[in-house]
Each structure stands twice: as structure tokens, then as C-alpha cells.
Design an enzyme around this catalytic site. Structure first.
Site, PDB file in Angstrom:
ATOM      1  N   HIS A 164      18.666  32.440 -23.072  1.00 31.82           N
ATOM      2  CA  HIS A 164      19.267  33.596 -23.739  1.00 31.82           C
ATOM      3  C   HIS A 164      18.537  33.831 -25.057  1.00 31.82           C
ATOM      4  CE1 HIS A 164      23.105  34.379 -21.468  1.00 31.82           C
ATOM      5  NE2 HIS A 164      22.551  33.375 -20.802  1.00 31.82           N
ATOM      6  N   ASP A 207      26.931  39.431 -17.764  1.00 28.82           N
ATOM      7  CA  ASP A 207      26.388  38.657 -18.891  1.00 28.82           C
ATOM      8  C   ASP A 207      27.542  38.159 -19.775  1.00 28.82           C
ATOM      9  OD1 ASP A 207      24.366  37.677 -20.548  1.00 28.82           O
ATOM     10  OD2 ASP A 207      24.234  39.534 -21.717  1.00 28.82           O
ATOM     11  N   HIS A 208      27.549  36.884 -20.093  1.00 27.36           N
ATOM     12  CA  HIS A 208      28.552  36.284 -20.991  1.00 27.36           C
ATOM     13  C   HIS A 208      29.993  36.630 -20.604  1.00 27.36           C
ATOM     14  CE1 HIS A 208      25.704  34.598 -23.807  1.00 27.36           C
ATOM     15  NE2 HIS A 208      25.029  35.717 -23.753  1.00 27.36           N
ATOM     16  N   LYS A 233      16.386  35.711 -35.555  1.00 29.99           N
ATOM     17  CA  LYS A 233      16.514  34.433 -34.850  1.00 29.99           C
ATOM     18  C   LYS A 233      16.084  33.222 -35.660  1.00 29.99           C
ATOM     19  CE  LYS A 233      15.663  36.694 -30.422  1.00 29.99           C
ATOM     20  NZ  LYS A 233      17.067  36.958 -30.103  1.00 29.99           N
ATOM     21  N   HIS A 258      20.977  35.016 -30.409  1.00 26.18           N
ATOM     22  CA  HIS A 258      21.051  36.438 -30.063  1.00 26.18           C
ATOM     23  C   HIS A 258      20.723  37.316 -31.268  1.00 26.18           C
ATOM     24  CE1 HIS A 258      23.675  34.731 -26.828  1.00 26.18           C
ATOM     25  NE2 HIS A 258      22.943  35.570 -26.123  1.00 26.18           N
TER      26      HIS A 258
HETATM   27  P1  13P Z   1      18.475  39.007 -27.345  1.00 24.88           P
HETATM   28  O1  13P Z   1      19.508  39.336 -28.393  1.00 24.88           O
HETATM   29  O2  13P Z   1      17.430  38.096 -27.891  1.00 24.88           O
HETATM   30  O3  13P Z   1      17.899  40.201 -26.704  1.00 24.88           O
HETATM   31  O4  13P Z   1      19.240  38.165 -26.206  1.00 24.88           O
HETATM   32  C1  13P Z   1      19.945  38.820 -25.183  1.00 24.88           C
HETATM   33  C2  13P Z   1      20.789  37.899 -24.383  1.00 24.88           C
HETATM   34  O5  13P Z   1      20.693  36.684 -24.441  1.00 24.88           O
HETATM   35  C3  13P Z   1      21.753  38.522 -23.469  1.00 24.88           C
HETATM   36  O6  13P Z   1      22.572  37.582 -22.847  1.00 24.88           O
HETATM   37  O1  G3H Z   2      24.189  38.409 -25.564  1.00 28.01           O
HETATM   38  C1  G3H Z   2      24.682  39.533 -25.672  1.00 28.01           C
HETATM   39  C2  G3H Z   2      23.954  40.704 -25.145  1.00 28.01           C
HETATM   40  O2  G3H Z   2      22.903  41.077 -25.992  1.00 28.01           O
HETATM   41  C3  G3H Z   2      24.905  41.833 -24.880  1.00 28.01           C
HETATM   42  O3  G3H Z   2      25.354  42.408 -26.061  1.00 28.01           O
HETATM   43  O4  G3H Z   2      27.840  42.247 -25.848  1.00 28.01           O
HETATM   44  O5  G3H Z   2      26.779  43.865 -27.455  1.00 28.01           O
HETATM   45  O6  G3H Z   2      26.648  44.255 -24.980  1.00 28.01           O
HETATM   46  P1  G3H Z   2      26.742  43.236 -26.083  1.00 28.01           P
HETATM   47 ZN    ZN Z   3      23.019  35.884 -24.090  1.00 30.61          ZN
END
Ligand code: 13P
Ligand code: G3H
Ligand code: ZN
Length: 316
Positions: free
Chosen positions: A210, A81-82, A183, A179
Site C-alpha cells: 500500500h 480497498d480497506h 511519505k 498513504h
Molecule cells: P497512495 O496514497 O500512496 O496512493 O496509496 C494508495 C493505497 O494504498 C490505497 O489502498
Molecule cells: O488508502 C486509501 C486510498 O487512497 C483510498 O482513499 O478512502 O479517500 O478513497 P479514500
Molecule cells: Zn492502502
């Protein structure tokens, strides 16, 4: 069974969305797999850079491998993720991830294309799918914070060009979410108009949303009643998940809501049992509660009940 996100998207496209849930530890993994099995749903496990550094990246991979043995019927993808470019390469080389996200959305359009193309080339050489991002969500992504006024929705014409030039397999689009737990100010909905325009330009191409947590009010109220201080929170309306899925959103990312479940369970537990110091009793409650939460989300996403049909379509 670990599959690629591309395999999951092929089955889901236009009908339902796959829940993409972040995990950081064994309790989350147990709850996630249990909830997915209870609802008979395929899913995506997401691992962020922060999650990989929380204990050790090898620890999370081992937890997921073990979970796959404990729940042999599960069908899921393991996704970064990211990711930044270097973390993408690390995950591609690990041989464990079936898909990675390169998030160069904070760079200029041309630079985003350049970086994404490099990652696509390396990932595809190993059969790994790539999610890219265009447009800017509000809130915090890894260690980058986007102020409210700087968030930008995805431009549909740019999205079409971006997908053609990068060869990415799915695209995270900014359609009004952000995120975290704060929101929207006031009552807002997703930008279905933008989504419709993107779909019209790239029909059949999997889109990703996301920032999709719903930040349930009752969850936040219970946290606050047990000593928390979460004010002005708001999330995505869960009734909008399926309409988004029909417009090509095949992956819906949910992390914050899981953190809220964890916080509620632990705050209530230690409030009610102030003399307790064994972390296993609340941990066990969390696993059960998180499993229930995952199953409820899979119903809303339309992924619940899809497992057998997906397995048959994969010929497994
Ligand atoms: P939320 O913060 O809405 O749960 O989004 C999570 C997300 O986009 C992880 O990549
Ligand atoms: O978009 C981010 C996700 O919620 C992951 O969060 O980088 O704190 O693990 P994190
Ligand atoms: Zn995200």
C-alpha cells in the site's frame, strides 16, 4: 473480463506486480481502462468505502460494467480497498467484487485474525479472494489516522502465523510506506530486509504494498505553479517497484498520484482559461493524461505487455 486477484497473482508472482488503482468516477475509469489497454496490462480496480459513498455504490459498479463493454480486451479484478467487516460482507453479497480487503490492522493481532477469518470464510464460499493487512502504515486509511511514531513494520514471524491461521489469499505488509503525498522525511527506501524475511517464511505467497504513489516532483511543481500549496511532499522511488515485485509483492496500490494528475490538469486549465466554465474540456484532458500516467506505471511495474500471455494462461 473480470477475474480474481488470485488468478492475476498466479501469473505475476516473482516476475512483475499488478497495478491496483483507485477509482471514484467515470473519468478515472476511462483513463484507467485506456491506459491499461495502451500498455497491454492487466490491472486491479480498487474501490474504497469513500468511493462507494461518493456518488452511489451502484453508480461505480455500473461505470465499471460499461467500461468493460467499451474495452472488451481488458482483464482486471474488482477489489474493495480497506474494507471494514460489514463493507466486506456488502461487497461479497453484491456479486460484483472479485476480491475484498479486510483491514483489521488497527486491531490487536488475535482480533485481526478473528475478524479476517470470518471474512475469509464468507468470501471463499463465493469464490472471492481476500487481502488482509498486518502491521501499520503511517498516514490516513479511510477515516483512521496513524501518527508517524505509531506506524509499525510487519513482523515476518507474525506474518507467517497470520497467513496460516486466517487462510487469507494475500497480505498487505507495512514495509516503510504510508498513504498520501507526504511519505518520507529525507531520503528513505523501502525496507527490503523485512520483505526478504517475509518472503523466506512464506515463499510463493502474494504480498501487497500500500502507499505506493511516487508523488512526482514535476507534478507537484506544476500544481504549485498553478496556485496549489503542496509542501514537503515525497513518495516511493519508482525504481523500487520491480525489485519489490521480485520479492513477492504482486499488487502495488497507487491512488494519490492519480489525484495529483487530476489536480494539475484542472488547476492549469482554469488558470489558463479563467473565463471557462464547461467541465468537459478539462475532463477530456484528464482522461488522456491519466491514461498516459497508468501506462507509464504499468511499464515500471512490469505488467505492461503481459496481457496476451495472461489471457493464454487463463485459457480465454
Ligand atoms: P497512495 O496514497 O500512496 O496512493 O496509496 C494508495 C493505497 O494504498 C490505497 O489502498
Ligand atoms: O488508502 C486509501 C486510498 O487512497 C483510498 O482513499 O478512502 O479517500 O478513497 P479514500
Ligand atoms: Zn492502502
Amino acid at each position: 473480463m473480470i477475474v480474481t486477484t488470485a488468478q492475476l497473482f498466479k501469473h505475476a508472482y516473482g516476475k512483475y506486480a499488478i497495478g491496483a488503482y483507485n477509482i471514484n468516477n467515470a473519468e478515472q475509469a476511462m483513463g484507467l481502462f485506456k491506459g491499461a489497454m495502451d500498455s497491454k496490462a492487466p490491472f486491479i480496480i480498487q474501490i474504497s468505502k469513500g468511493a462507494r459513498n461518493y456518488t452511489d455504490k451502484r453508480m461505480l459498479e455500473a461505470i465499471i460494467r460499461s467500461a468493460a463493454e467499451i474495452f472488451p480486451d481488458a482483464i482486471f479484478a474488482v477489489h474493495l480497498d480497506h474494507g471494514d467487516e460489514q463493507t466486506c460482507y456488502d461487497c461479497i453479497d453484491s456479486g460484483f467484487f472479485s476480491s475484498v480487503m479486510i483491514d483489521a490492522s488497527h486491531d490487536e493481532f488475535e482480533k485481526n485474525i478473528e475478524i479476517t477469518k470470518r471474512v475469509v470464510e464468507k468470501a471463499h464460499a463465493k469464490g472471492i479472494s481476500v487481502e488482509a493487512e498486518l502491521g501499520m502504515l503511517g498516514g490516513v486509511e479511510e477515516d483512521i489516522k496513524v501518527e508517524d511514531g505509531h506506524a509499525t513494520l510487519t513482523d515476518p514471524a507474525e506474518a507467517e502465523e497470520f497467513i496460516k491461521r486466517t487462510g487469507c489469499d494475500s497480505l498487505a505488509c507495512a514495509i516503510g510506506t504510508s498513504h498520501g503525498a507526504f511519505k518520507f522525511k529525507g531520503k528513505q527506501s523501502l525496507h527490503f530486509d523485512v520483505l526478504e524475511k517475509i518472503k523466506a517464511r512464506v515463499p510463493g505467497f502474494p504480498l501487497v504494498m500500500h502507499g505506493s504513489s511516487s508523488v512526482p516532483k514535476d507534478e507537484v511543481d506544476r500544481i504549485n505553479a498553478a496556485g496549489g500549496k503542496i509542501a514537503d511532499s515525497s513518495g516511493v522511488n519508482v525504481e523500487e517497484y520491480l525489485p519489490a515485485a521480485k520479492l513477492g509483492v504482486t499488487k502495488i496500490n497507487i491512488d494519490t498520484d492519480g489525484r495529483l494528475v487530476w489536480t494539475r490538469v484542472h488547476r492549469e486549465f482554469f488558470r489558463d482559461k479563467p473565463g471557462e466554465f464547461d467541465f468537459r474540456p478539462p475532463g477530456k484532458i484528464f482522461i488522456v493524461e491519466y491514461a498516459k500516467f497508468i501506462a507509464s506505471r504499468n511499464v515500471l511495474l512490469g505488467s505492461a505487455g503481459q496481457l496476451d500471455d495472461l489471457r493464454a494462461s487463463l485459457g480465454k
